[in-house]
Design an enzyme around this catalytic site. Structure first.
Site, PDB file in Angstrom:
ATOM      1  N   ASP A   1     -15.156 -23.836 -31.350  1.00 45.04           N
ATOM      2  CA  ASP A   1     -15.629 -22.969 -32.324  1.00 45.04           C
ATOM      3  C   ASP A   1     -16.544 -23.255 -33.323  1.00 45.04           C
ATOM      4  O   ASP A   1     -16.800 -22.353 -34.204  1.00 45.04           O
ATOM      5  CB  ASP A   1     -14.510 -21.988 -32.393  1.00 45.04           C
ATOM      6  CG  ASP A   1     -13.860 -21.219 -31.340  1.00 45.04           C
ATOM      7  OD1 ASP A   1     -14.605 -20.903 -30.295  1.00 45.04           O
ATOM      8  OD2 ASP A   1     -12.701 -20.985 -31.465  1.00 45.04           O
TER       9      ASP A   1
ATOM     10  N   ARG B   1     -24.175 -18.699 -28.100  1.00 48.40           N
ATOM     11  CA  ARG B   1     -24.214 -19.277 -29.426  1.00 48.40           C
ATOM     12  C   ARG B   1     -25.039 -20.567 -29.425  1.00 48.40           C
ATOM     13  O   ARG B   1     -25.716 -20.950 -30.456  1.00 48.40           O
ATOM     14  CB  ARG B   1     -22.841 -19.900 -29.991  1.00 48.40           C
ATOM     15  CG  ARG B   1     -21.706 -18.862 -30.108  1.00 48.40           C
ATOM     16  CD  ARG B   1     -20.485 -19.263 -30.776  1.00 48.40           C
ATOM     17  NE  ARG B   1     -20.019 -18.346 -31.268  1.00 48.40           N
ATOM     18  CZ  ARG B   1     -18.425 -18.246 -31.310  1.00 48.40           C
ATOM     19  NH1 ARG B   1     -17.763 -19.336 -30.997  1.00 48.40           N
ATOM     20  NH2 ARG B   1     -17.838 -17.172 -31.702  1.00 48.40           N
TER      21      ARG B   1
HETATM   22  C1  S3P Z   1      -8.951 -19.918 -27.641  1.00 51.02           C
HETATM   23  C2  S3P Z   1      -9.623 -20.842 -26.925  1.00 51.02           C
HETATM   24  C3  S3P Z   1     -11.155 -21.252 -27.000  1.00 51.02           C
HETATM   25  C4  S3P Z   1     -11.922 -20.603 -28.402  1.00 51.02           C
HETATM   26  C5  S3P Z   1     -11.385 -19.236 -28.761  1.00 51.02           C
HETATM   27  C6  S3P Z   1      -9.917 -19.081 -28.812  1.00 51.02           C
HETATM   28  C7  S3P Z   1      -7.629 -19.586 -27.545  1.00 51.02           C
HETATM   29  O1  S3P Z   1     -11.850 -20.411 -25.814  1.00 51.02           O
HETATM   30  O2  S3P Z   1     -13.246 -20.590 -27.925  1.00 51.02           O
HETATM   31  O3  S3P Z   1     -12.226 -18.781 -29.776  1.00 51.02           O
HETATM   32  O4  S3P Z   1      -6.992 -19.093 -28.291  1.00 51.02           O
HETATM   33  O5  S3P Z   1      -7.131 -20.162 -26.524  1.00 51.02           O
HETATM   34  P1  S3P Z   1     -11.771 -21.227 -24.262  1.00 51.02           P
HETATM   35  O6  S3P Z   1     -10.392 -21.459 -24.040  1.00 51.02           O
HETATM   36  O7  S3P Z   1     -12.422 -19.955 -23.452  1.00 51.02           O
HETATM   37  O8  S3P Z   1     -12.646 -22.282 -24.677  1.00 51.02           O
END
Ligand code: S3P
Length: 444
Positions: A323, A354
């Site tokens: 992120d 992004r």
């Molecule tokens: C998150 C996992 C990430 C991240 C998201 C929050 C989480 O996504 O980008 O903002 O809380 O498990 P992905 O697991 O799809 O990469």
């Protein structure tokens, strides 16, 4: 749509604490709901994404009590594993992919039907990555085209414990499968080829669940959850969100003369890639008073204005800073020389694409970039007689991190940056503007 403009700022200085970790906040509310007894959560992120999760938990029978004054403790009276009730209304997950995907996992082990909707951004994001494994658990789905929201889920009457190897490095998919496994008999197994954030595993253990994590030797991990545990309500302390702190850290690194400290930041090693990358970019950054609180590593992070230098950022670090790329691209625009970012394919399916949105916005700000399928090269202007020109109006595309990244850029660019819609910032970082202003940032 509320626009917001940032402009060249005086040095940023002082101490600040950013709001609570979004990933941990969602999980605390969800596990509090399937635990028996009371869960008290301090430091919960009171951002729109997490408030969507709180509303969904209430809609499925949990008692979720907000504090009388913002920032106080939240209390959840849970229903026990398998205790969710069918909601009488659509579950509106707003902008939040984490809320949507984790909740689908939780619902998959319950014998009822629910309809889930989201905003335009969430309705364009892939859900097949969770509906596939959750179908193996026994849930059924009726989705919009392309397997997207809005969708109807009917949870399994007899949930099956599954063994699932993640096709993408995604903590959301891992967590969805584990949450579905809570109400299945026997062992649910998830194999991840690359380690992703482990807040679900840690918090399940904290609530009394049995979770075994094995390193597979090749960088991957196998996570085994014993089904039908008796989870008990617990106190949860949510650390400050490193993903929100990242905007302050980069701002201090690029605004000349700055010196700030962000306090109580969650430094879970599976989240802290941004610290490594800022070090690789030669940022003047140090961790002070590293400590452990409620099973998570935290610390204060001090950053001073830095002469950044380009570097190569390896694909292997992507899950630990997934992120933070948008704001890291901004940092690299101010660095001397080129920065090459690799392994960026997942950026294309976040709240916006992004990779292309950042590449386009940076170009509009006068930064030279090259965009590949899953990589980006940023030709930084540091050490040249040029500076980042800025002067653009950038669209935030319903994406909080795009909005905040360009606002950070505007604090150090020659000309101001305007964001067409600043409202998405409230999904993850309510109070962003006021906090930045308290450190000396200029907005209008
Ligand atoms: C998150 C996992 C990430 C991240 C998201 C929050 C989480 O996504 O980008 O903002 O809380 O498990 P992905 O697991 O799809 O990469």
């Amino acid at each position: 749509m509320p626009t917001l403009t940032s402009r060249k700022s005086a040095p940023l200085a002082g101490k600040a604490r950013v709001p609570g970790d979004k990933s941990i906040s969602h999980r605390a509310l969800m596990l509090g709901t399937v635990a028996l007894g009371e869960t008290r959560i301090s430091g919960l992120l009171e951002g729109e994404d997490v408030l969507r999760t709180a509303a969904a938990m209430r809609a499925m029978g949990a008692t979720v009590i907000a504090p009388e004054t913002p920032g106080g403790d939240w209390v959840v009276h849970g229903l026990g594993v398998g205790g969710l009730l069918a909601p009488h209304e659509d579950l509106d997950m707003g902008n939040s992919g984490t809320a949507a995907r984790l909740l689908l996992g939780l619902i998959a082990g319950h014998d009822f039907t629910a309809r889930m909707v989201g905003d335009a951004s969430l309705s364009s994001r892939p859900m097949k990555r969770v509906t596939d494994p959750l179908s193996q658990v026994g849930a059924t789905f009726k989705t919009a085209d392309g397997g997207r929201l809005p969708l109807r889920i009917t949870g399994a009457r007899d949930p099956m414990p599954i063994a699932y190897e993640l096709p993408v490095a995604s903590a959301q998919v891992k967590s969805a499968v584990l949450l579905a496994g809570l109400n299945a008999p026997g062992e649910t197994v998830v194999v991840e080829p690359k380690p992703t954030r482990d807040h679900s595993e840690k918090m399940l253990t904290h609530f009394g669940g049995k979770v075994r994590v094995e390193d597979l030797g090749d960088g991957g991990r196998r996570i085994t959850l014993n089904g039908r545990p008796e989870l008990k309500g617990r106190d949860v302390i949510v650390p400050a969100d490193i993903s929100s702190a990242a905007f302050l850290l980069v701002a201090a690194a690029i605004v000349p003369g700055s010196d700030i400290t962000v306090t109580g930041v969650g430094l879970n090693p599976l989240r802290a890639g941004v610290i490594e990358t800022l070090k690789d970019l030669s940022a003047d950054i140090e961790i002070l008073d590293q400590r452990t609180e409620a099973g998570e590593m935290i610390g204060d992070v001090r950053v001073r204005a830095s002469n950044l230098k380009g570097c190569t950022v390896p694909a292997s670090r992507a899950p630990a800073q997934i992120d933070e790329y948008p704001v890291l691209f901004v940092a690299s625009a101010f660095a001397q020389g080129d920065t090459r970012f690799e392994g960026l394919d997942e950026l294309r399916v976040k709240e916006s694409d992004r990779l292309s949105v950042m590449a386009e916005g940076l170009k509009a700000c006068g930064v030279d970039v090259e965009e590949g399928e899953d990589w980006l090269v940023v030709h930084g202007v540091g050490g040249t007689d040029k500076t980042v020109a800025g002067g653009a109006e950038v669209r935030s595309h319903l994406d909080h991190r795009i909005a905040m990244s360009f606002l950070v850029l505007g604090l150090a660019s020659e000309n101001p940056i305007t964001i067409d819609d600043a409202s998405p910032i409230d999904t993850s970082f309510p109070g962003f503007r006021a906090l930045m202003e308290s450190l000396g940032a200029s907005f209008e």
